[in-house]
Design an enzyme around this catalytic site. Structure first.
Site, mmCIF file in Angstrom:
data_model
loop_
_atom_site.group_PDB
_atom_site.id
_atom_site.type_symbol
_atom_site.label_atom_id
_atom_site.label_comp_id
_atom_site.label_asym_id
_atom_site.label_seq_id
_atom_site.Cartn_x
_atom_site.Cartn_y
_atom_site.Cartn_z
ATOM 1 N N ASN A 144 -9.293 -0.716 -3.838
ATOM 2 C CA ASN A 144 -8.418 -0.362 -3.332
ATOM 3 C C ASN A 144 -7.496 -0.802 -4.642
ATOM 4 O O ASN A 144 -7.305 -2.102 -4.415
ATOM 5 C CB ASN A 144 -8.268 -0.656 -2.051
ATOM 6 C CG ASN A 144 -6.823 -1.003 -1.696
ATOM 7 O OD1 ASN A 144 -5.731 -0.381 -2.176
ATOM 8 N ND2 ASN A 144 -7.085 -1.144 0.195
ATOM 9 N N HIS A 172 -3.516 6.841 0.010
ATOM 10 C CA HIS A 172 -3.135 6.160 -0.596
ATOM 11 C C HIS A 172 -5.301 5.420 -0.183
ATOM 12 O O HIS A 172 -5.591 5.471 0.956
ATOM 13 C CB HIS A 172 -2.504 4.574 0.710
ATOM 14 C CG HIS A 172 -3.072 3.515 0.118
ATOM 15 N ND1 HIS A 172 -3.112 2.877 -0.953
ATOM 16 C CD2 HIS A 172 -3.489 2.776 0.731
ATOM 17 C CE1 HIS A 172 -3.703 1.379 -1.152
ATOM 18 N NE2 HIS A 172 -3.957 1.283 0.443
ATOM 19 N N CYS A 202 1.194 -1.323 0.662
ATOM 20 C CA CYS A 202 0.408 -0.073 -0.108
ATOM 21 C C CYS A 202 0.921 1.983 0.202
ATOM 22 O O CYS A 202 -0.019 2.260 -0.679
ATOM 23 C CB CYS A 202 -1.098 0.276 1.070
ATOM 24 S SG CYS A 202 -1.899 -0.921 1.239
HETATM 25 O O1 UT7 Z 1 -4.557 -1.379 2.351
HETATM 26 C C1 UT7 Z 1 -4.564 -1.756 2.734
HETATM 27 C C2 UT7 Z 1 -4.757 -1.341 4.084
HETATM 28 N N1 UT7 Z 1 -5.689 -2.103 4.519
HETATM 29 C C3 UT7 Z 1 -6.804 -1.256 5.034
HETATM 30 O O2 UT7 Z 1 -6.349 -0.251 5.292
HETATM 31 C C4 UT7 Z 1 -7.760 -1.361 5.293
HETATM 32 C C5 UT7 Z 1 -8.184 -1.585 6.620
HETATM 33 N N2 UT7 Z 1 -9.919 -2.014 7.304
HETATM 34 C C6 UT7 Z 1 -10.881 -1.577 7.100
HETATM 35 O O3 UT7 Z 1 -11.279 -1.240 5.994
HETATM 36 C C7 UT7 Z 1 -11.990 -2.629 6.950
HETATM 37 O O4 UT7 Z 1 -11.415 -3.435 8.609
HETATM 38 C C8 UT7 Z 1 -12.453 -3.398 6.533
HETATM 39 C C9 UT7 Z 1 -13.837 -2.734 5.494
HETATM 40 C C10 UT7 Z 1 -11.462 -4.446 5.440
HETATM 41 C C11 UT7 Z 1 -13.372 -4.032 6.983
HETATM 42 O O5 UT7 Z 1 -14.573 -3.274 7.717
HETATM 43 P P1 UT7 Z 1 -15.237 -3.795 8.769
HETATM 44 O O6 UT7 Z 1 -16.381 -2.915 9.595
HETATM 45 O O7 UT7 Z 1 -13.801 -3.979 10.100
HETATM 46 O O8 UT7 Z 1 -16.586 -4.632 9.181
HETATM 47 P P2 UT7 Z 1 -15.270 -6.348 9.940
HETATM 48 O O9 UT7 Z 1 -14.146 -7.050 9.611
HETATM 49 O O10 UT7 Z 1 -15.457 -5.997 11.537
HETATM 50 O O11 UT7 Z 1 -17.146 -7.193 9.557
HETATM 51 C C12 UT7 Z 1 -17.558 -6.991 10.197
HETATM 52 C C13 UT7 Z 1 -18.933 -8.512 9.774
HETATM 53 C C14 UT7 Z 1 -18.824 -9.382 9.731
HETATM 54 O O12 UT7 Z 1 -20.105 -10.294 10.749
HETATM 55 P P3 UT7 Z 1 -20.675 -10.941 11.892
HETATM 56 O O13 UT7 Z 1 -18.854 -10.703 12.516
HETATM 57 O O14 UT7 Z 1 -20.323 -9.292 12.843
HETATM 58 O O15 UT7 Z 1 -20.994 -11.557 11.982
HETATM 59 C C15 UT7 Z 1 -18.531 -10.192 8.869
HETATM 60 O O16 UT7 Z 1 -18.027 -11.096 8.459
HETATM 61 O O17 UT7 Z 1 -19.450 -7.679 9.092
HETATM 62 C C16 UT7 Z 1 -19.038 -9.040 7.252
HETATM 63 N N3 UT7 Z 1 -18.568 -8.652 6.856
HETATM 64 C C17 UT7 Z 1 -19.150 -9.002 5.527
HETATM 65 N N4 UT7 Z 1 -20.458 -8.733 5.269
HETATM 66 C C18 UT7 Z 1 -21.393 -8.797 3.812
HETATM 67 C C19 UT7 Z 1 -16.726 -9.130 6.255
HETATM 68 N N5 UT7 Z 1 -16.936 -8.982 4.598
HETATM 69 C C20 UT7 Z 1 -17.983 -8.526 3.998
HETATM 70 C C21 UT7 Z 1 -18.838 -8.563 3.332
HETATM 71 N N6 UT7 Z 1 -20.043 -8.157 3.125
HETATM 72 N N7 UT7 Z 1 -17.348 -8.389 1.902
#
Ligand code: UT7
Length: 334
Positions: free
Chosen positions: A291, A261, A115
């Site tokens: 991204n 980024h 990144c």
């Molecule tokens: O560029 C390199 C650096 N990367 C970053 O900076 C990314 C940093 N992280 C993020 O952007 C976020 O953490 C994500 C977008 C990856 C994820 O968002 P979040 O708000 O942290 O979601 P989470 O991982 O805590 O997941 C919440 C819920 C989970 O379900 P439960 O356990 O609450 O029932 C996941 O299983 O959302 C679920 N989930 C999805 N649902 C629908 C995870 N991915 C998806 C999806 N569609 N694609």
């Protein structure tokens, strides 16, 4: 010491648009979740057989940047290529660009900082210009990520985020006030396993993949501890920006355009709020491209320039955080 000037900018993204709704064909996800959590509305994914790879997309972006810089491939002294998705395990994509563009037998260096790859690449090029070793350097960020994602529900936390594309800049010896005013680079390798692709690697060489592969082992797909990365990102982004600004006696209010980024729109909005910046001071285009890792800053920079949001003399700031962890910033007088 010489000064460095961005003299040409170019971008290329595949024609194929993949909307959030399109992803529901592969996995259990939905448009609302993706928009709310990431800001992404669509991304570009190469189509098998369309010829798009990290190297070929990088070449397409580079040709536009060269034309805008009014230079030919023969004028280029060095290539710096940032990617996490090279065409080959080795050699790197920089040498392919040297060949495809028809440059002389100049040096070509690949940067593997994911990144923050473009920030590391631009910083590297800047050093070669500043010392007088080279006059014109092609700096490319390019990614073909769609072919390496787990597109099942299991991989949805990562699969919906990443896109393909390339951006390029020509960095030249400056004959006026334009310069890269400062570069700040950081790493914290103890977090390497929080955002990683482990296979193939020294511990898991290709022969193990063939001979002794455990089908349950999915470490050839990207792994990201999303929450954890997010928490570090919202600290490191403002830190890297402030470090650069302070080194130049500037404040966030002096920034004409911040090009972060494009990791997650929520991260960019958090940074904007934290630094009390206005909407017009920040470039966001993750909505259209997802991204694109090392390509995201040069794609966003090119688009900002094309839209007239980046003018000569402007203070333009880049910042990135990601896998490694690595992070950094460039403060640019455009
Ligand atoms: O560029 C390199 C650096 N990367 C970053 O900076 C990314 C940093 N992280 C993020 O952007 C976020 O953490 C994500 C977008 C990856 C994820 O968002 P979040 O708000 O942290 O979601 P989470 O991982 O805590 O997941 C919440 C819920 C989970 O379900 P439960 O356990 O609450 O029932 C996941 O299983 O959302 C679920 N989930 C999805 N649902 C629908 C995870 N991915 C998806 C999806 N569609 N694609």
């Amino acid at each position: 010491m010489y000064k460095s000037k961005i003299t040409g900018l170019g971008k290329y993204v595949p024609d194929n648009i993949v909307t959030n709704n399109d992803l529901t064909k592969y996995m259990d996800t939905n448009d609302q979740w993706i928009r709310e959590r990431t800001g992404i509305e669509e991304r570009r994914w190469a189509v098998p057989g369309d010829g798009n790879t990290a190297a070929t997309m990088g070449v397409k972006a580079a040709k536009i940047a060269l034309e805008r810089a009014n230079l030919t491939p023969k004028d280029i002294d060095f290539i710096v290529f940032a990617t996490l998705s090279p065409d080959y395990y080795f050699p790197g994509s920089g040498v392919q660009v040297q060949d495809m563009l028809g440059c002389d037998t100049i040096g070509a260096l690949d940067v593997r900082n994911q990144c923050s790859g473009f920030i590391y690449a631009l910083t590297t090029a800047d050093q070669f210009i500043k010392t007088g070793m080279y006059k014109n350097i092609l700096v490319i960020g390019s990614e073909l990520q769609s072919t390496g994602l787990d597109l099942s529900t299991r991989g949805r936390g990562v699969g919906v985020i990443f896109g393909d594309g390339a951006g390029a800049v020509v960095l030249s010896r400056s004959d006026d006030d334009s310069d890269i005013l400062s570069n700040h680079l950081h790493s914290e390798g103890k977090y390497a396993s929080e955002l990683t692709v482990k296979v193939p690697g020294g511990e898991n060489p290709p022969n193990k993949l063939v001979e002794n592969w455990d089908p349950e082992d999915l470490t050839y797909y990207p792994y990201m501890n999303g929450n954890y990365v997010f928490k570090h990102a919202v600290t490191r982004f403002p830190e890297a920006i402030m470090e650069g600004l302070k080194a130049n006696n500037l404040t966030p209010q002096d920034i004409d355009l911040l090009i972060p980024h494009q990791a997650n729109l929520r991260i960019s909005q958090f940074v904007q709020k934290r630094l009390r910046m206005k909407d017009e001071q920040i470039m966001n285009n993750i909505q259209k491209y997802g991204n694109t890792t090392a390509a995201s800053i040069p794609i966003a920079m090119t688009e900002a320039w094309e839209q007239g949001r980046m003018k000569r003399g402007d203070i333009v700031v880049t910042a990135a955080f990601g896998s490694g962890f690595t992070w950094g910033s460039n403060i640019i007088k455009f």
